[in-house]
Design an enzyme around this catalytic site. Structure first.
Site, mmCIF file in Angstrom:
data_model
loop_
_atom_site.group_PDB
_atom_site.id
_atom_site.type_symbol
_atom_site.label_atom_id
_atom_site.label_comp_id
_atom_site.label_asym_id
_atom_site.label_seq_id
_atom_site.Cartn_x
_atom_site.Cartn_y
_atom_site.Cartn_z
ATOM 1 N N LYS A 1 -22.209 37.559 -23.314
ATOM 2 C CA LYS A 1 -22.834 38.036 -24.114
ATOM 3 C C LYS A 1 -22.396 38.376 -25.411
ATOM 4 O O LYS A 1 -22.655 38.568 -26.466
ATOM 5 C CB LYS A 1 -23.229 38.993 -23.064
ATOM 6 C CG LYS A 1 -23.131 38.902 -21.234
ATOM 7 C CD LYS A 1 -23.323 40.404 -20.874
ATOM 8 C CE LYS A 1 -22.255 40.687 -20.292
ATOM 9 N NZ LYS A 1 -20.686 40.268 -19.558
ATOM 10 N N ARG B 1 -26.405 49.422 -17.531
ATOM 11 C CA ARG B 1 -26.322 48.021 -16.561
ATOM 12 C C ARG B 1 -26.660 48.397 -15.460
ATOM 13 O O ARG B 1 -26.205 47.943 -14.266
ATOM 14 C CB ARG B 1 -24.486 49.015 -16.948
ATOM 15 C CG ARG B 1 -23.668 47.598 -17.072
ATOM 16 C CD ARG B 1 -22.427 47.620 -16.984
ATOM 17 N NE ARG B 1 -21.442 46.952 -17.078
ATOM 18 C CZ ARG B 1 -20.871 46.365 -18.357
ATOM 19 N NH1 ARG B 1 -21.346 46.213 -18.673
ATOM 20 N NH2 ARG B 1 -19.979 45.244 -18.414
ATOM 21 N N ARG C 1 -9.272 33.889 -21.381
ATOM 22 C CA ARG C 1 -10.071 34.625 -23.030
ATOM 23 C C ARG C 1 -8.594 36.003 -22.680
ATOM 24 O O ARG C 1 -8.124 36.786 -22.700
ATOM 25 C CB ARG C 1 -11.139 35.346 -21.958
ATOM 26 C CG ARG C 1 -11.199 36.423 -23.209
ATOM 27 C CD ARG C 1 -12.199 37.399 -22.951
ATOM 28 N NE ARG C 1 -13.236 38.157 -21.980
ATOM 29 C CZ ARG C 1 -13.651 39.138 -21.198
ATOM 30 N NH1 ARG C 1 -15.307 39.013 -21.850
ATOM 31 N NH2 ARG C 1 -13.480 39.866 -20.326
ATOM 32 N N ARG D 1 -7.232 40.674 -21.639
ATOM 33 C CA ARG D 1 -7.551 42.292 -20.923
ATOM 34 C C ARG D 1 -7.113 42.834 -20.016
ATOM 35 O O ARG D 1 -7.186 42.033 -18.989
ATOM 36 C CB ARG D 1 -9.770 42.592 -21.079
ATOM 37 C CG ARG D 1 -9.558 42.482 -22.288
ATOM 38 C CD ARG D 1 -11.478 42.946 -22.096
ATOM 39 N NE ARG D 1 -12.773 42.889 -21.146
ATOM 40 C CZ ARG D 1 -13.211 42.967 -20.866
ATOM 41 N NH1 ARG D 1 -14.596 42.444 -21.879
ATOM 42 N NH2 ARG D 1 -13.965 43.297 -19.963
ATOM 43 N N ARG E 1 -15.502 43.351 -10.785
ATOM 44 C CA ARG E 1 -17.140 43.542 -11.580
ATOM 45 C C ARG E 1 -17.640 42.274 -11.053
ATOM 46 O O ARG E 1 -18.971 42.722 -11.138
ATOM 47 C CB ARG E 1 -15.713 43.208 -12.615
ATOM 48 C CG ARG E 1 -14.948 44.119 -13.431
ATOM 49 C CD ARG E 1 -14.093 43.387 -14.374
ATOM 50 N NE ARG E 1 -15.154 42.573 -15.241
ATOM 51 C CZ ARG E 1 -14.170 42.104 -16.574
ATOM 52 N NH1 ARG E 1 -12.981 41.161 -16.465
ATOM 53 N NH2 ARG E 1 -15.227 41.478 -17.398
#
Ligand code: AP5
Length: 208
Positions: free
Chosen positions: A13, A87, A126, A153, A164
């Site tokens: 996203k 969300r 990432r 992160r 998540r």
């Protein structure tokens, strides 16, 4: 045009939002990015949000909306890309009311779909820059865009990724029904290269 990007964690996203922002000049509003940028500033509300983020849980709606309004100053005209908000159903309803006050509405909701296996693979590789929001698919040390150190992160640990994904699965179904009823939901295959996905997004935006 005002767009909402939906999709599981790591579906791309933020990456696609950056491409859309560059290509169309629409304003990017990423709630995850907003929250992360505040953490470095000793912000009281963001510190409260952090405990939820670190566990992979959603920040409570009231706190999230307060932060969003404060950080975006509620001036939303001229095209929007919303990434990470709404969300859940409650946030979608709040967003509709907020936009209606400015005679705006969501024109398109793009759901980027990706297998959980690929999500986990992408998130474990990432790195991300908290300064400029740059997102990288490899373990970099310095941000090529702004020269600030980048890092993995904290919520990209295997356990938190799992949580998540669970939270995403629980929250997204009602949201999909909500937007499907308004006939603005489009499904985008999130596999393939960043450019492949960007091409699908553009085709989908033109096809209406
Ligand atoms: P948020 O930052 O929104 O996280 P997320 O939804 O979990 O999504 P990600 O940012 O992890 O992934 P992405 O889909 O943007 O993928 P990306 O482009 O980075 O939210 C974080 C937390 O904040 C939440 O858990 C919650 O606590 C809180 N929060 C945020 N909004 C909230 C709200 N509204 N209410 C309550 N709480 C909220 O791509 C992933 C990786 O893949 C990158 O390395 C990228 O380079 C790579 N990649 C992208 N596309 C491709 C491709 N096509 N091929 C190969 N690699 C690719």
């Amino acid at each position: 045009m005002n767009i909402v990007l939906l999709g599981p964690p790591g579906s791309g996203k933020g990456t696609q939002a950056q491409t859309l922002e560059k290509g169309h000049g629409w304003k990017y509003i990423g709630t995850g990015q907003i929250l992360r940028s505040l953490l470095g500033r000793k912000d009281k509300m963001a510190a409260e949000a952090r405990a939820y983020m670190d566990r992979g849980e959603l920040v409570p709606d009231e706190l999230m909306v307060k932060i969003l309004l404060r950080e975006t100053e509620e001036k939303w005209g001229g095209g929007l890309i919303l990434d990470g908000f709404p969300r859940n159903l409650a946030q979608a309803q709040i967003l509709e009311t907020m936009l209606a006050k400015q005679n705006l509405r969501i024109d398109r909701v793009l759901l980027i779909e990706l297998s959980e296996e690929e999500v986990v693979r992408r998130l474990t590789e990432r790195t991300q820059c908290n300064q400029c929001g740059g997102i990288y698919s490899e373990r970099l040390i310095i941000c090529p865009r702004c020269g600030t150190p980048v890092a993995q992160r904290p919520d990209d640990s295997p356990d938190t990724i799992r949580r998540r994904l669970e939270v995403y699965r629980q929250q997204v179904e009602p949201l999909l029904d909500f937007y499907a009823r308004r006939k603005i939901l489009e499904r985008i295959d999130g596999s393939g290269s960043v450019q492949d996905v960007a091409n699908r997004v553009e085709i989908s935006l033109k096809n209406r």
